[in-house]
Design a protein around this motif. Structure first.
Motif: not given
Length: 800
Positions: A103-119
């Motif tokens: 996953m890209s640090k600049t292009r992807d909304a990583l905070h959403n990605f990891y929140i969904y994944l941990l949920l």
């Protein structure tokens, strides 16, 4: 506090921290590095339970939730739960490590990605450790919601949104059916505990609700684990990022249905209906998925259908293994225990090879810019490590030695052969179909496994066909996780009994708690010249021949009309329903406030009046009514006059004053009825609203002559008359016909119960504290929504 409970809620709690980590550190350090230690810690903590569970012990932890109803938050760890816990946390750590480089640090909304994944991780852990089936259902639906968010992660794509919606509709539909089945089990057993239900198997199996509960629970399991015909959501879920696909297919979402079937086998196992549905649907899914996989040209789509096929294989083994609980199985019960062992073993093996396959496909897509098999080829020299991992994982999925998939595939063949040979539950006639379908599906499994390796990595490399130029292997960070998984594939083949003794055997004990004695589980690669070995050799020979002649026979699939496919039927039904919904909505959403009031008031009147008419139990008792004083009559007359003034005035100020008069007259009613606290509250509210009306209307244009004449409308008259008469009759009937003693007597003792001298305050704060808290929460959410909209509007104006 139990570590089991901490492990469930730790990922969920860490979700609150991720936005801040992303905001302040993401430019310097990938957010995934902060998230990685969560599943790693959980996985390491679960390792300490392996000796405990291997010795036959279990661990449980209970928190009283609603003691008055006997509902407790109970976490229970046995062999089956530990197996899934290790898969969920272990694969979670590997997927997060992989996503750090994917996953890209600049292009992807990583905070959403990891929140969904941990949920997602929390939901799955809560599901497999829950002993209370209501808690289990709550986590079950949370997996559907979190998977919806993950599939729709790239929400700007229409395909992502529609795919997420499809997955949500199908899995939630099954979840609601499963919930109904749970309610039936609770009615039968009068308990919420799954362990206590297992102790009442005799009562459950002789109850009239046994079959309905079974069917509904299986419906939930089949939709979640993408069994035919509910499998159409899984290929579309490939719209999610590849790390999500790897996690969803290897250890989480699709395995939840398999867990549910295994967990409820002690209750429903041994029943002919359970056996035929689980094993039959599993075999059909196995064949369907393998046939669909060989015609795919997208690598992720091929893997999606291969997952459907492998899930069907495991499901069929769970059904065959349930025969061990059949009263007619007799001495052959150990054979079906072996089938259940094969199911659990292949479930673990599938996680290893499917996780690594998805990661390698993600690497190919990441480096070449495409997953289209027709564009790929000749990557072996450019990506030797990826080629090696793909070969190991694909050959394991095909059931070839020396890989772990060979061991569980041989056990699968043995399971279907044993089921065909022993004539119980009607297997005399249809039993021969089990090994035939299993062998045919295995041939096509071999074919699509070879496609993954040879169509992608061998042959001539066509650089001009690729969107991106590739000249090197993927970064080492992306290869670490698939290397670990592929290493496990080989290690397990040579040392399978270490896994069997400490992980698989306790899981079998959990599925068959009533079977006593040593199961004597021993897995080996060589059994001599057995029938299952010949079946494997036949798969290799026939599969190789068909693979080499793929272009000659693959066109046969095009004969089948696309309009009869499950996906087409789903899309057509959704399209028709949406069209109907739009037409129906347009009929009543006219934009007229008058129309909406007619619908609301008319519906309420019809329902209430209809119920009073049907029951016919309307009685009036005026004996206890207080005397009507001259003050009451005067206040009623004044209120009516003020209300008419609101209706007939054409001046806004006059209308506001008249409306305020109605409110203040209500205050006088409270005074007459000796309710000073309500009178004070009403006075404050009326004063504030009147002032606000005056402030707002001051800036509006005059009404002019628009309201000078009010025309008579029969619909308005009938609605008003109906509402007035209905509620008058209802109020009078309720006043004279009380089914229960008044609760007022309880609240009168507020000083003793709550230490409050003001009854109203005691009711709001103490007796109805949760209700008040939720009302405040609703207002808070609404306020945040208004604030967000205002901020968005301000930012939009600034950007212009």
């Amino acid at each position: 506090m139990s570590w089991i409970l901490i492990s469930i809620f730790l990922p969920m709690a860490f979700c609150l921290v991720i936005p801040f980590l992303y905001k302040y550190f993401n430019k310097r350090l990938h957010t995934g590095w902060f998230v990685l230690f969560i599943p790693a810690i959980i996985f390491v903590s679960f390792l300490q339970y392996i000796p405990i569970v291997a010795s036959g012990e279990t661990v449980s932890y209970t928190i009283a939730w609603i003691p008055s109803l006997g509902i407790n938050f109970t976490m229970y760890l046995d062999g089956l739960a530990l197996l899934f816990g290790l898969l969920i946390s272990g694969m979670g750590a590997l997927v997060i490590l992989y996503s750090i480089f994917y996953m890209s640090k600049t292009r992807d909304a990583l905070h959403n990605f990891y929140i969904y994944l941990l949920l997602f991780m929390s939901a799955m852990l809560g599901l497999v450790f829950s002993d209370n089936i209501l808690i289990l259902y709550g986590f079950w639906e949370l997996t559907s919601i979190s998977s919806f968010l993950l599939i729709a992660y790239w929400f700007e794509r229409k395909s992502s949104r529609s795919s997420a919606l499809k997955a949500l509709l199908i899995t939630v539909f099954g979840g609601l059916a499963m919930f109904a089945g749970f309610i039936m089990l609770i009615i039968i057993t009068d308990t919420y505990s799954l362990r206590e239900m297992i102790d009442q198997v005799g009562n459950i199996q002789h109850h009239p609700l046994f079959i309905p509960a079974m069917l509904l629970i299986l419906l939930g399991a089949f939709t979640k684990s993408a069994q035919f015909p509910f499998s159409i959501w899984l290929p579309d879920a490939m719209e999610a990022p590849t790390p999500v696909s790897a996690y969803l297919h290897s250890a989480t979402m699709v395995k939840a249905g398999l867990y549910l079937v295994a967990r409820f086998t002690p209750i429903f196992g041994g029943s002919g209906v359970w056996f035929w549905l689980v094993s039959g649907i599993g075999l059909v899914t196995l064949l369907y998925g393998s046939l669909r996989a060989v015609r795919q040209t997208d690598l992720k789509a091929l893997l999606a259908y291969s997952t459907i096929s492998q899930l069907g294989l495991i499901m069929s083994l769970l059904g065959i293994g349930s025969l061990a609980l059949s009263s007619s199985s007799g001495e052959n019960s150990i054979l079906y225990v072996t089938a259940m062992l094969a199911a659990v073993f292949h479930l673990f093996n599938h996680s290893t090879f499917k996780g690594s396959l998805f990661m390698i496909v993600g690497i190919i897509d990441h480096e070449t810019g495409t997953r289209d098999i027709r564009r790929l080829g000749g990557l072996m020299n450019l990506m030797p490590i990826s080629f090696t991992i793909m070969t190991i994982a694909s050959f394991s999925m095909a059931g070839l030695p020396p890989f772990n998939g060979f061991l569980s595939k041989e056990m699968f063949f043995k399971g279907v052969l044993d089921a065909a040979e022993v004539g119980i539950l009607g297997m005399d006639f249809l039993g021969i179909l089990f090994p035939i379908i299993a062998w045919i599906a295995s041939v096509f499994t071999f074919i699509y496994s070879m496609i993954l390796v040879f169509k992608t990595f061998t042959g001539k490399h066509h650089a001009e066909r690729l969107p991106k130029k590739i000249s090197r292997e993927a970064p080492i960070g992306m290869l670490i996780s698939p290397i670990i998984l592929s290493s496990l594939i080989v290690i397990i083949f040579f040392f399978p009994n270490v896994l069997a003794a400490y992980i698989l055997k306790p899981a079998i004990w959990a599925v068959f708690p009533t079977i006593t004695g040593d199961l004597n589980i021993y897995i080996r690669a060589w059994h001599g010249p057995t029938i299952e070995l010949y079946m494997t050799l036949g798969v290799i020979v026939v599969g190789t021949a068909l693979y080499l002649a793929t272009k000659r026979w693959n066109q046969v699939f095009k004969v089948y009309p696309e309009k009869l496919s499950l996906n087409y039927l789903y899309n057509l039904s959704i399209e028709k329903w949406e069209k109907f919904a739009i037409q129906f909505t347009n009929r009543y959403m006219t934009g007229s406030l008058r129309s909406y009031l007619i619908y609301i008031l008319g519906f309420i009147t019809i329902i209430l009046a209809g119920m009073m008419w049907i029951t016919g139990d309307i009685r009036f008792d005026f004996s206890n009514n207080a005397n009507i004083s001259v003050y009451d009559v005067g206040l009623v007359i004044a209120t009516i006059m003020a209300a008419f003034a609101v209706m007939f005035t054409n001046n806004r100020i006059t209308a506001i004053v008249a409306l305020g008069t109605v409110g203040y007259l209500v205050v006088m009613f409270f005074v007459v009825f000796r309710a000073p606290d309500l009178a004070l509250t009403q006075t404050v509210v009326e004063t504030v609203t009147t002032a606000l009306f005056l402030l707002c209307f001051y800036h509006l244009p005059k009404l002019g002559k628009r309201m000078e004449k009010i025309t008579f409308k029969l619909t308005n008259f009938l609605i008003a008359l109906g509402v007035g008469i209905t509620f008058t009759i209802l109020t009078l009937a309720i006043n004279g016909h009380k089914l229960f003693p008044s609760i007022a007597d309880f609240f009168e003792d507020a000083y003793t119960l709550a230490g409050a001298k003001n009854i109203v305050n005691a009711i709001l704060v103490d007796f109805r504290g949760f209700d008040t808290m939720l009302e405040i929460s609703v207002l808070t959410i609404a306020g945040l929504g208004v604030y967000t909209l205002i901020r968005l509007r301000v930012k939009g104006s600034e950007s212009k």
